[in-house]
Scaffold this active site. Structure first.
Site, PDB file in Angstrom:
ATOM      1  N   TYR A   1     -12.763  -3.223  -3.120  1.00 36.49           N
ATOM      2  CA  TYR A   1     -13.328  -3.067  -1.776  1.00 36.49           C
ATOM      3  C   TYR A   1     -14.853  -2.996  -1.804  1.00 36.49           C
ATOM      4  O   TYR A   1     -15.463  -2.333  -0.966  1.00 36.49           O
ATOM      5  CB  TYR A   1     -12.761  -1.808  -1.112  1.00 36.49           C
ATOM      6  CG  TYR A   1     -11.300  -1.909  -0.738  1.00 36.49           C
ATOM      7  CD1 TYR A   1     -10.841  -2.863   0.163  1.00 36.49           C
ATOM      8  CD2 TYR A   1     -10.370  -1.025  -1.282  1.00 36.49           C
ATOM      9  CE1 TYR A   1      -9.506  -2.944   0.508  1.00 36.49           C
ATOM     10  CE2 TYR A   1      -9.029  -1.092  -0.937  1.00 36.49           C
ATOM     11  CZ  TYR A   1      -8.594  -2.053  -0.040  1.00 36.49           C
ATOM     12  OH  TYR A   1      -7.267  -2.128   0.313  1.00 36.49           O
TER      13      TYR A   1
ATOM     14  N   LYS B   1       0.832  -1.198   0.000  1.00 37.78           N
ATOM     15  CA  LYS B   1       0.000   0.000   0.000  1.00 37.78           C
ATOM     16  C   LYS B   1       0.876   1.261   0.000  1.00 37.78           C
ATOM     17  O   LYS B   1       2.090   1.181   0.216  1.00 37.78           O
ATOM     18  CB  LYS B   1      -0.928  -0.038   1.209  1.00 37.78           C
ATOM     19  CG  LYS B   1      -1.921  -1.208   1.163  1.00 37.78           C
ATOM     20  CD  LYS B   1      -2.775  -1.233   2.407  1.00 37.78           C
ATOM     21  CE  LYS B   1      -3.774  -2.377   2.377  1.00 37.78           C
ATOM     22  NZ  LYS B   1      -4.598  -2.402   3.604  1.00 37.78           N
TER      23      LYS B   1
ATOM     24  N   ASN C   1      -1.650   0.001   7.325  1.00 33.98           N
ATOM     25  CA  ASN C   1      -1.122  -1.322   7.644  1.00 33.98           C
ATOM     26  C   ASN C   1      -0.257  -1.930   6.537  1.00 33.98           C
ATOM     27  O   ASN C   1      -0.107  -3.137   6.449  1.00 33.98           O
ATOM     28  CB  ASN C   1      -2.234  -2.280   8.091  1.00 33.98           C
ATOM     29  CG  ASN C   1      -3.282  -2.510   7.032  1.00 33.98           C
ATOM     30  OD1 ASN C   1      -3.110  -2.151   5.875  1.00 33.98           O
ATOM     31  ND2 ASN C   1      -4.380  -3.127   7.432  1.00 33.98           N
TER      32      ASN C   1
ATOM     33  N   GLU D   1      -9.352 -11.128  -7.295  1.00 31.93           N
ATOM     34  CA  GLU D   1      -8.491  -9.953  -7.175  1.00 31.93           C
ATOM     35  C   GLU D   1      -7.404  -9.932  -8.247  1.00 31.93           C
ATOM     36  O   GLU D   1      -7.123  -8.873  -8.822  1.00 31.93           O
ATOM     37  CB  GLU D   1      -7.856  -9.904  -5.781  1.00 31.93           C
ATOM     38  CG  GLU D   1      -8.856  -9.593  -4.701  1.00 31.93           C
ATOM     39  CD  GLU D   1      -8.265  -9.646  -3.303  1.00 31.93           C
ATOM     40  OE1 GLU D   1      -9.009  -9.336  -2.351  1.00 31.93           O
ATOM     41  OE2 GLU D   1      -7.072  -9.980  -3.144  1.00 31.93           O
TER      42      GLU D   1
ATOM     43  N   HIS E   1      -1.631  -5.475   1.547  1.00 36.75           N
ATOM     44  CA  HIS E   1      -2.872  -6.236   1.352  1.00 36.75           C
ATOM     45  C   HIS E   1      -2.493  -7.649   0.930  1.00 36.75           C
ATOM     46  O   HIS E   1      -1.558  -7.843   0.148  1.00 36.75           O
ATOM     47  CB  HIS E   1      -3.734  -5.608   0.251  1.00 36.75           C
ATOM     48  CG  HIS E   1      -4.810  -6.539  -0.226  1.00 36.75           C
ATOM     49  ND1 HIS E   1      -5.987  -6.718   0.472  1.00 36.75           N
ATOM     50  CD2 HIS E   1      -4.861  -7.375  -1.296  1.00 36.75           C
ATOM     51  CE1 HIS E   1      -6.729  -7.628  -0.164  1.00 36.75           C
ATOM     52  NE2 HIS E   1      -6.068  -8.029  -1.234  1.00 36.75           N
TER      53      HIS E   1
END
Length: 192
Positions: free
Chosen positions: A91, A51, A154, A168, A157
Site C-alpha cells: 500500500y 482480507k 470490502n 504484487e 483485494h
C-alpha cells in the site's frame, strides 16, 4: 467424437475432412496440437487476497469457486498473517492518506488468504468479478456486491493492472510458491 476436446470438434473437424486422415494418425495429432497452441495472453496472472473480514466470515471457498467457475487456474495459495512491512510496500501509494493507520490495523487483524490466478485477461476479468471498491456501488453478482457492507471492510483485494499484478505477486509470493501446471480442460477453455 465425444472424447475429443471441443477444439477438435470446431476447427480441426474441417481439417480432418480436408486432410482425409483418421483421428489416431500422427498427422491428425499434429493438427490438433497446432489448434490448441494459439493461447497468447493465457498466462496472465493476478494477485487476489481474501482480507481478514472475508476469512472471518468463511467466504474463502465461495470466492475460490467464483474464480474456478470463470475458468481461471489457481497457481498459488497461502494463508498468512500479513506483516506491516509487507503492507507498507503493498500500500505504498496510500501511506500518506489519513485512513492508512486504520487500513494497517484492519489488514493485520486476522489472517489473509493470498492467491495467484492465471488465465486470459485475468486482471481485468477479476476486477469485474470483485466489483467496485465501494460495496454500495458494486453490482449484485460481484463479490463485493454480494458480501461487503462497507468500504473499510470490502472482503477482497484484486490487482488493478497487469504491471501492478506482477509487482504484487513478487511481493507476496516467492517463485517456488507458484505452480506451473496445466489443467485437464485447459485446451478446451483456451481454444480461440
Amino acid at each position: 467424437m465425444a472424447l475429443f476436446p471441443r477444439c477438435l470438434l470446431r476447427g480441426v473437424s474441417s481439417q480432418i475432412r480436408n486432410l482425409n486422415v483418421m483421428p489416431s494418425s500422427p498427422k491428425f495429432m499434429y493438427e490438433s496440437a497446432r489448434c490448441s497452441s494459439n493461447t497468447s495472453g493465457v498466462r496472465e496472472r493476478t494477485l487476489i487476497a481474501v482480507k481478514p473480514d472475508g476469512v472471518h466470515r468463511r467466504l474463502i471457498g465461495q470466492i475460490i469457486q467464483r474464480f474456478e467457475k470463470r475458468g481461471f487456474q489457481l497457481v498459488g495459495l497461502k494463508m498468512l498473517r500479513v506483516s506491516e512491512e509487507l503492507l507498507s510496500q503493498h500500500y505504498s501509494s496510500l501511506c500518506k492518506k489519513a485512513f492508512y493507520p486504520s487500513l494497517l490495523h484492519y489488514m493485520t487483524s486476522g489472517p489473509v488468504v493470498a492467491m495467484v490466478w492465471e488465465g486470459h485477461n485475468v486482471v481485468r476479468s477479476s476486477r469485474m468479478l470483485v466489483g467496485d471498491t465501494n460495496p454500495a456501488e458494486a453490482p449484485s453478482g460481484t463479490i463485493r456486491g454480494d458480501f461487503s457492507i462497507h468500504i473499510s471492510r470490502n472482503v477482497i483485494h484484486a490487482s488493478d493492472s497487469v504491471d501492478g499484478a506482477q509487482k504484487e505477486i513478487a511481493l507476496w509470493f516467492q517463485n517456488s510458491e507458484l505452480m506451473e501446471w496445466k489443467c485437464c480442460d485447459h485446451d478446451n477453455l483456451y481454444q480461440f
